[in-house]
Motif scaffolding. Structure first.
Motif, PDB file in Angstrom:
ATOM      1  N   LEU A  92       0.834  -1.199   0.000  1.00 18.92           N
ATOM      2  CA  LEU A  92       0.000   0.000   0.000  1.00 18.92           C
ATOM      3  C   LEU A  92       0.874   1.257   0.000  1.00 18.92           C
ATOM      4  CD1 LEU A  92      -2.536   1.719   0.377  1.00 18.92           C
ATOM      5  CD2 LEU A  92      -2.513   1.098   2.811  1.00 18.92           C
ATOM      6  N   TYR A  93       1.932   1.264   0.801  1.00 15.39           N
ATOM      7  CA  TYR A  93       2.793   2.435   0.880  1.00 15.39           C
ATOM      8  C   TYR A  93       3.585   2.629  -0.406  1.00 15.39           C
ATOM      9  CZ  TYR A  93       1.530   2.305   5.774  1.00 15.39           C
ATOM     10  OH  TYR A  93       0.800   2.309   6.935  1.00 15.39           O
ATOM     11  N   ALA A  94       3.951   1.529  -1.032  1.00 14.21           N
ATOM     12  CA  ALA A  94       4.645   1.630  -2.317  1.00 14.21           C
ATOM     13  C   ALA A  94       3.728   2.252  -3.364  1.00 14.21           C
ATOM     14  CB  ALA A  94       5.105   0.246  -2.767  1.00 14.21           C
ATOM     15  N   ARG A  95       2.438   1.902  -3.331  1.00 21.57           N
ATOM     16  CA  ARG A  95       1.491   2.483  -4.285  1.00 21.57           C
ATOM     17  C   ARG A  95       1.272   3.969  -4.023  1.00 21.57           C
ATOM     18  NH1 ARG A  95      -3.333   0.910  -3.671  1.00 21.57           N
ATOM     19  NH2 ARG A  95      -3.262  -0.704  -2.076  1.00 21.57           N
ATOM     20  N   LEU A  96       1.166   4.335  -2.745  1.00 23.81           N
ATOM     21  CA  LEU A  96       0.981   5.752  -2.410  1.00 23.81           C
ATOM     22  C   LEU A  96       2.194   6.574  -2.848  1.00 23.81           C
ATOM     23  CD1 LEU A  96      -0.604   5.439   1.155  1.00 23.81           C
ATOM     24  CD2 LEU A  96      -1.770   6.050  -0.977  1.00 23.81           C
ATOM     25  N   ARG A  97       3.375   6.010  -2.655  1.00 25.74           N
ATOM     26  CA  ARG A  97       4.593   6.708  -3.098  1.00 25.74           C
ATOM     27  C   ARG A  97       4.612   6.828  -4.623  1.00 25.74           C
ATOM     28  NH1 ARG A  97      10.534   6.778  -0.749  1.00 25.74           N
ATOM     29  NH2 ARG A  97      11.538   7.908  -2.441  1.00 25.74           N
TER      30      ARG A  97
END
Length: 236
Positions: A92-97
């Motif tokens: 999820l954090y990789a997608r937000l980044r």
């Protein structure tokens, strides 16, 4: 306006219920939280006044809220930059980044230098679930927030504060009282020690759930996602 506060255990239980019987995903909750943060920022100081906003993100959900807020701020007309030194392995954090990188929102490793180039800082490092010792690289970051003359908006809790007991008596957060705070869903007990402008955001909880967990839904107006609550406007 007088609002009841929501303690750390109740806030954690509420999140669990929202993601189980409430049928919300973590993505949805972060999106709603980040939108509220960005609207609070716009209310405090629009991009015509404070275009350069540095968003400091921790490795947990509070940091995720900050990443979402940075995306909305870009679309609101700000020029955000992001400090995100300890990215979670959760995809999820990789997608937000990735979403921010596609918008050409810059990421920085030089927090102190970027603060000096910014008009406002959003503190999305630690939220209501924080406890224990502040670990590297965040002690220096929190000290910089406490000492900086650049105004700060804290997300759910000023980083390093105890949710129940407020401002720390020593350590990197000693003397740190940011200019503004947005409480997500409901104020936490720490607002008793807070001195700045206070907002509540997170317009998605039913009255039945609010009553079950003992907090109040503020009177949101029109399409607003945030409500400003005067100091002393909380029941502790």
């Amino acid at each position: 306006m007088s609002l009841r506060t929501l303690g750390a255990k109740a806030a954690a239980a509420l999140d669990e219920e929202l993601m189980s019987s409430g049928a919300f995903s973590i993505d949805q909750l972060m999106e709603l939280a980040g939108l509220s943060v960005s609207q609070a920022m716009y209310t405090l100081s629009p991009p015509s006044k404070s275009p350069r906003v540095l968003v400091a993100c921790g490795p947990g959900n509070n940091g995720g809220d900050g990443l979402v807020a940075a995306r909305h701020l870009h679309h609101f007309g700000y020029k955000p930059s992001v400090y995100f030194p300890k990215q979670s392995k959760n995809e999820l954090y990789a997608r937000l980044r990735k979403q921010l990188e596609q918008l050409k929102v810059p990421f920085t490793e030089d927090f102190a230098g970027e603060v000096g180039r910014s008009d406002f800082v959003i503190d999305a490092i630690f939220g209501f679930s924080f406890s224990g010792e502040v670990r590297e690289p965040f002690p220096a970051v929190i000290r910089a927030l406490a000492e900086s003359k650049v105004p700060v908006l804290a997300v759910d809790a000023p980083s390093s504060w105890n949710i129940e007991e407020g401002l720390p008596g020593d350590g990197p957060g000693k003397g740190y009282n940011p200019d503004a705070l947005i409480s997500l869903t409901a104020p936490k007990p720490l607002v008793k020690w807070f001195k700045g402008r206070h907002f509540v955001g997170g317009r998605f909880v039913s009255g039945e759930i609010a009553e079950k967990y003992g907090f109040d839904i503020p009177p949101y107006k029109g399409s607003d996602q945030v409500v400003e609550v005067p100091l002393g406007g909380e029941k502790l």
